[in-house]
Structure formats: C-alpha cells, structure tokens
Design a protein around this motif. Sequence first.
Motif, PDB file in Angstrom:
ATOM      1  N   GLU A   1       0.881  -1.408  -0.026  1.00 36.31           N
ATOM      2  CA  GLU A   1      -0.131  -0.029  -0.042  1.00 36.31           C
ATOM      3  C   GLU A   1       0.741   1.067   0.096  1.00 36.31           C
TER       4      GLU A   1
ATOM      5  N   GLU B   1       4.024   1.592  -1.051  1.00 36.09           N
ATOM      6  CA  GLU B   1       4.996   1.706  -2.163  1.00 36.09           C
ATOM      7  C   GLU B   1       3.969   2.103  -3.405  1.00 36.09           C
ATOM      8  N   HIS B   2       2.701   1.492  -3.431  1.00 38.46           N
ATOM      9  CA  HIS B   2       2.019   2.161  -4.410  1.00 38.46           C
ATOM     10  C   HIS B   2       1.616   3.481  -4.171  1.00 38.46           C
TER      11      HIS B   2
ATOM     12  N   GLY C   1       3.018   6.767  -6.947  1.00 43.36           N
ATOM     13  CA  GLY C   1       1.852   7.260  -7.822  1.00 43.36           C
ATOM     14  C   GLY C   1       2.069   8.574  -8.399  1.00 43.36           C
TER      15      GLY C   1
END
Length: 372
Positions: free
Chosen positions: A63, A65-66, A70
């Motif tokens: 979560e 890293e995403h 982004g």
Amino acid sequence: MERPICHVQSMNGDLLTDIMSRVDGSALASVASTCSELRGIARDQSLWKKLCHNRWPSTALAEAEHLISGSVHGCFDKFYSDACPLVLYDEVANANPLKLLECAELNPRTSPSDLLSLIDVYYKNKCVLSRISDGIPGAVDIFKHGLVDSSWEMIADERQKWFLNYPFKLELMDLEDDDDDDDEALASPISSLNEAGKSRENLCKKLIEDLRLSWILVDKKTGKAVNLSSWKPLSVQKSWPYHATYVMQFGCVLPVEESLLPQKLARFIVTTRFKMTEREECLKWREISMRIENIEGAHVNGRSSLMILSKALYSQRSTNQFKVEEGLRKYEKQKREMMRRRESREALADRLFTLIEITVFVILYVSLRLLV
C-alpha cells in the motif's frame, strides 16, 4: 566566479548509478546540484526507492509503495525529503504570530480517511518491526462531508460525537499484558539484550541507546508526509506491576494557533509498551500508540487532534538531530516554568483566600462583641 567543470561525460552511466546507489539521501541530493549530467542520474527514482526501503522498510509494503510511486503524489525523492527531517520546535521562530498565520493559510483541511501512518521500530540500526495504519479508526469524515467547525455538534451519530469530544488516541496495536500471545509477528528477536547480571538502570540506558522509532504520517490526497517521532526515545521506564514490561516514549512539539489550543503548543506522544522475554531473547510488543497533549499535559480531543495532525504536515523541520533535541529540551524548560508560575498563582490565591477568611472572621467577631 567560474563554475567548476564536471568531468562525467566520459564515465560509464551504469558505473555512476552504482556509485550513487551506495550514498545516503543527503549526499545524493548534493550530487544532484553539481551538474546536469549527475542531476539526471541522481533523480533516478530507483535510487530514492532503494534509500526509502532501506531507511523505512514500511515503505516497501504494497500500500505504501503504491502510494509513494503514484504519479499524482510525487515520487520517492519527494517522500524522502519530507520524511527524513524531524519536526523542529524553535521557541524564537514559533513565537512569531505571522509565521503561525502563514502556516495556517498553507494548511488545507485533511480528512481522517486520507491519513496513512508508516511505523518502523529499530534495534541497533536494524528494523525489527514495520506496520501500516490506514486512516483513523472511529473518526468521522467531518472535513470530507463539508462540515465547518461550528456545525460538528449537529452530527446525530453519538459514536461520532464521542470521538470528537473525547481524548484522541491512534492505536497501532494494544494487547493485554496477561495475553500469552505466541504470534511471531508481534515478537522482535533481540540478541544479547538480556545479559546476566545487567541492572535495571543499565538495561534502561541500553534501550535508550539502541532503540529507535519512526512514525511517518502521509496525506494520501496531497502526498505530503511528516515524521512525528523524535527518532531517539525521550524516556523509558518499567511498567509497574508488570516487572518485565517497559514503556518508552517518542514524539515532537508543534506550535498551533491560540484558537485551537489556548497554550499554543501541542505535543505528539508516541508510546511503545513491550515485554522482554529472557528465554527467547526478544521483545513482545504490547502497545504502539500515539496521542496529542497540550503543554499542561491534558489530552487533546478528537476534533482538535484532526486539525493538529493536518497542520503537522506543513510544520517546520530539520535534519539536525542536535537542534531537534535542543528544541525538545527548551519545550520541557518552558513547560516547567509555566507549571511553576501556575503553582505560584495557585499558592498566592490560596493565601489570599485564607487572608479573606481570617479578615471576615475578625470583622464578624468584632461586630458581635460590639453588639453584646
């Protein structure tokens, strides 16, 4: 003054990337300011991603890293520059009301569901625990639904009213001391910690020297981040009557507007409570939580805490650990002086009240004697 020539065009790009992958964040940022050739390599997000993962293993969780990678929220270099410095309490700078007003104008309203906490605990520079806490459990999205400060009382849900009025506490974990939990995920192996013959004082000193904590708050909407920990522990003590349980605190100090807190200072307190097991030589975590207090030590309620958390994302910071520690010491001194002045006022009020009582008694006694 003539600008120095950067002789890197003839060097292999892979070699330069490999060299830069071995430096820390401050060195990498400095290299990026030397010349355009090095700047392009130093802005490689894979280098900053590796730095973030090494420094805060929680950023490698899916979560986080995403979110960081982004395109809307920026990238790992921006996250590193936000999360690496610690919140700095500067008594002189923070005494300027214009500075507080400027920070207040830059600070947008943040919804509780937009907040993400990344927590990492270290022992001797080795990460022993990494967790993510998404949002604030029990909080109502008063900002997301467009409710202004004066209208929160109209919320019908009693549970939401309870959160807004009662002391705020964000819990990452909270286990009972008598809970015999064998889950390895809640235990951190610590080698050579429980040495034979080690006194309680020496053990506390060792914990202060070796344990570190990072609590990074991230706004998922804007990508802003801030580290609310002091990195080094502010205190450690044994929790009575649980003789094997220790309580350690981290935190920072944030200036706020007088309309939010009359004392104009809020203190973040990150509490860790862990149990030491001699046979397994590990720490079993019982509690990791965060709360906010005013300078008098009173817990701040949920409504004010949401605003303070939002303001922390735009706070003054420093990478100088000495300055951070000096600021915390000045805050403690200011707190002691304020408490001393309050005690003096209370003692003076008590003496004045006693004097008034004696005066009234004497007047009544004299009046009665005259009547007789």
